[in-house]
Design an enzyme around this catalytic site. Structure first.
Site, PDB file in Angstrom:
ATOM      1  N   LYS A  22       0.871  -1.211   0.029  1.00  0.00           N
ATOM      2  CA  LYS A  22      -0.105  -0.084  -0.288  1.00  0.00           C
ATOM      3  C   LYS A  22       0.812   1.264   0.106  1.00  0.00           C
ATOM      4  CE  LYS A  22      -1.564   1.858   3.959  1.00  0.00           C
ATOM      5  NZ  LYS A  22      -1.120   3.015   4.386  1.00  0.00           N
ATOM      6  N   ASN A  23       1.979   1.131   0.997  1.00  0.00           N
ATOM      7  CA  ASN A  23       2.784   2.516   1.176  1.00  0.00           C
ATOM      8  C   ASN A  23       3.643   2.688  -0.243  1.00  0.00           C
ATOM      9  OD1 ASN A  23       1.189   3.032   3.221  1.00  0.00           O
ATOM     10  ND2 ASN A  23       2.839   2.366   4.803  1.00  0.00           N
ATOM     11  N   ARG A  92      -4.473  11.048   4.797  1.00  0.00           N
ATOM     12  CA  ARG A  92      -3.419  12.011   4.742  1.00  0.00           C
ATOM     13  C   ARG A  92      -2.377  11.876   3.472  1.00  0.00           C
ATOM     14  NH1 ARG A  92      -2.994  13.181   9.350  1.00  0.00           N
ATOM     15  NH2 ARG A  92      -1.347  14.241   9.025  1.00  0.00           N
ATOM     16  N   CYS A 116      -4.605  13.106  13.614  1.00  0.00           N
ATOM     17  CA  CYS A 116      -4.828  11.634  13.105  1.00  0.00           C
ATOM     18  C   CYS A 116      -4.499  10.983  14.472  1.00  0.00           C
ATOM     19  CB  CYS A 116      -3.594  11.085  12.255  1.00  0.00           C
ATOM     20  SG  CYS A 116      -3.262   9.484  11.879  1.00  0.00           S
ATOM     21  N   ARG A 121       1.017  14.585  13.098  1.00  0.00           N
ATOM     22  CA  ARG A 121       1.546  14.443  11.694  1.00  0.00           C
ATOM     23  C   ARG A 121       1.256  15.560  10.712  1.00  0.00           C
ATOM     24  NH1 ARG A 121      -0.673   8.737   9.712  1.00  0.00           N
ATOM     25  NH2 ARG A 121       1.011   8.644   8.624  1.00  0.00           N
ATOM     26  N   ASP A 305       5.052   0.694  11.716  1.00  0.00           N
ATOM     27  CA  ASP A 305       3.888  -0.211  11.298  1.00  0.00           C
ATOM     28  C   ASP A 305       3.554  -1.608  12.020  1.00  0.00           C
ATOM     29  OD1 ASP A 305       3.705   1.497   8.230  1.00  0.00           O
ATOM     30  OD2 ASP A 305       3.156   2.414  10.620  1.00  0.00           O
ATOM     31  N   ILE A 327       8.501   7.078  16.525  1.00  0.00           N
ATOM     32  CA  ILE A 327       7.817   7.753  15.489  1.00  0.00           C
ATOM     33  C   ILE A 327       6.977   8.451  15.656  1.00  0.00           C
ATOM     34  CG2 ILE A 327       7.418   7.197  12.885  1.00  0.00           C
ATOM     35  CD1 ILE A 327      10.391   6.464  13.688  1.00  0.00           C
ATOM     36  N   ARG A 397      -8.395  -0.383   5.166  1.00  0.00           N
ATOM     37  CA  ARG A 397      -7.551   0.745   4.590  1.00  0.00           C
ATOM     38  C   ARG A 397      -6.412   0.260   4.083  1.00  0.00           C
ATOM     39  NH1 ARG A 397      -7.098   6.026   7.949  1.00  0.00           N
ATOM     40  NH2 ARG A 397      -6.092   6.456   5.713  1.00  0.00           N
TER      41      ARG A 397
END
Ligand code: EPZ
Length: 417
Positions: A22-23, A92, A116, A121, A305, A327, A397
């Site tokens: 996805k990223n 975002r 978020c 962020r 993640d 993070i 998502r």
């Protein structure tokens, strides 16, 4: 609103495939705006965030066709250089069109993302970078207005903090800028390097992607290209933990083991058997685990993640594990939900102290964000009895049909509307 109903206690067995990332897909889709020629991308996961990006690109002027996991795009002209609040508030990563729009059309109007669940962020580093490249930035009514009527010009951009989409956004802005751009303290994530591969196929001149210094020689125009997206290392990592936490024997296929180095070594330190059985396959066999501390870091460190999923695993390990999230400032929302299932977790600022091994029992829990929902699914797979997870739209998502993938390796999971 959909829910997952999961009955725990089954050791997962068999093979489970990994999707495209996805990223990596999100910036690659936005990169299609940089050329008036066709761009074709393969292995694009059909998850909600991708559909949001596709809607945004069509609004901007892109002709887009989806054929399974292949997406064909053609943007003869930018008809509306805008990312509206309605879309940006749901995802975002829509701010990834900022750089390509300014570079291609000299203008962009992009809604500020707003807060978020996992942290503030902001996108101040994206804006700072574009200003270095000569864009005039105005902020009003919740929008960023960026203009560069005479085009962008190359510059050195020193990020004072490593940002993944900030690096990707500036890379996409710089490929059409006049002269040389140097991005310093850039993100080294595999998704950044994959975007550079696509841009290079489009005719861009990029060196050092995947390192913390990226040098880009601007070109006048880019051409069309065809590209296959890298596997989703976060989905693969989630499945490896599913195999470990259920005491199963699972082969995660079509993944890229090299992208999971620090994560796999952490699992091995905890006593989980993880072996590479083929160039794109990792096999995990669960067993007794010991608690091991972990601190999230930018790549190649332990990915944030996978922090929530790792926390679920540590609830089933012998000992105390200290998890430090460096993070994002608010990424422990899953801890309270795991506690509802019987986990013993104490939060102290950016630190979570997980006392294992506690039997988990099924409960009603609520997902708060994408990766938190994945950790609740993992905990439910090992919990005694039935768990009902609410708001699974969060998991949709970023995970494609996760319930059917897990069911195919033995999980008792179903989606109920
Ligand atoms: C990307 O988000 C990923 N999203 C995130 O994955 C991931 O968690 C994150 O990188 C870190 O690995 C996508 O690639 C679409 P950052 P991004 O900019 O780029 C601060 C998921 O679960 N910062 O690297 O938005 C920021 O607040 C998602 O798939 C600024 O202060 O993250 C954060 O604390 C969640 N100003 C830190 O830097 C800026 O302008 C790192 O953020 C930009 C970032």
């Amino acid at each position: 609103m959909d829910k997952f109903v999961i009955t725990g206690g089954t050791a997962l067995q068999g093979e489970i495939p990994t999707n495209g990332s996805k990223n990596a897909a999100l910036p690659a889709l936005a990169a299609a705006l940089l050329t008036e020629e066709p761009v074709t991308l393969h292995r694009i996961p059909t998850v909600r965030d991708i559909r949001t990006m596709q809607r945004l690109l069509v609004d901007i002027g892109c002709q887009l066709e989806v054929d399974g996991q292949t997406v064909r795009m053609h943007t003869p002209a930018i008809t509306s250089p805008e990312a509206p609040y309605e879309l940006v508030k749901t995802m975002r990563a829509s701010s990834l069109v900022l750089g390509p729009l300014v570079a291609r059309s000299g203008r962009a109007r992009v809604s500020l993302p707003g807060g978020c669940a996992i942290g503030a962020r902001p996108i101040n580093l994206h804006i700072f970078g574009l200003e270095q490249l000569g864009a005039r930035i105005n902020q009003a009514y919740g929008y960023i207005e960026a203009e560069a009527p005479d085009g962008l010009r190359g510059a050195t951009v020193q990020f004072d903090r490593i940002t993944v989409t900030g690096t990707e956004d500036l890379m996409m802005a710089a490929v059409l800028a006049k002269g040389e751009t140097v991005l310093k303290n850039a993100a080294r994530e595999p998704e950044v390097a994959d975007l550079a591969d696509l841009l290079t196929k489009m005719g861009a001149r990029i060196e050092g992607a995947g390192t913390s210094t990226i040098t880009i020689q601007g070109v006048d125009r880019l051409r069309g290209a065809e590209h296959t997206i890298i596997p989703d290392r976060i989905e693969a990592g989630t499945f490896l933990i599913a195999g470990a936490i259920t005491g199963g024997d699972l082969s995660v296929t079509e993944c890229c083991p090299d992208h999971l180095g620090s994560f796999v070594s952490k699992l091995q330190q905890a006593g989980v058997e993880v072996t590479q059985t083929a160039p794109t396959t990792l096999r995990v066999r669960g067993g007794n685990m010991r608690s091991v501390d972990m601190t999230t870091e930018e790549y190649p460190g332990f990915p944030t993640d996978l922090q929530a999923q790792y926390m679920a695993l540590m609830t089933q390990a012998d000992g105390i594990a200290i998890i430090v999230e460096t993070i994002f400032e608010n990424r422990f929302m899953h801890a309270q939900e795991l506690a509802r299932m019987g986990a013993n977790i104490r939060l102290d600022g950016r630190q979570a102290i997980v006392a294992g091994k506690h039997e988990l029992t099924g409960a009603g829990v609520i997902a708060s964000d994408l990766r938190a929902s994945a950790s609740l699914v993992l905990a439910a797979l090992v919990a005694k009895g039935e768990t009902v997870i609410d708001r699974v739209y969060h998991i949709d998502r970023g995970y494609e049909k996760i319930e059917s993938k897990l069911a195919q390796v033995g999980a008792r999971i179903r989606r109920v509307d």
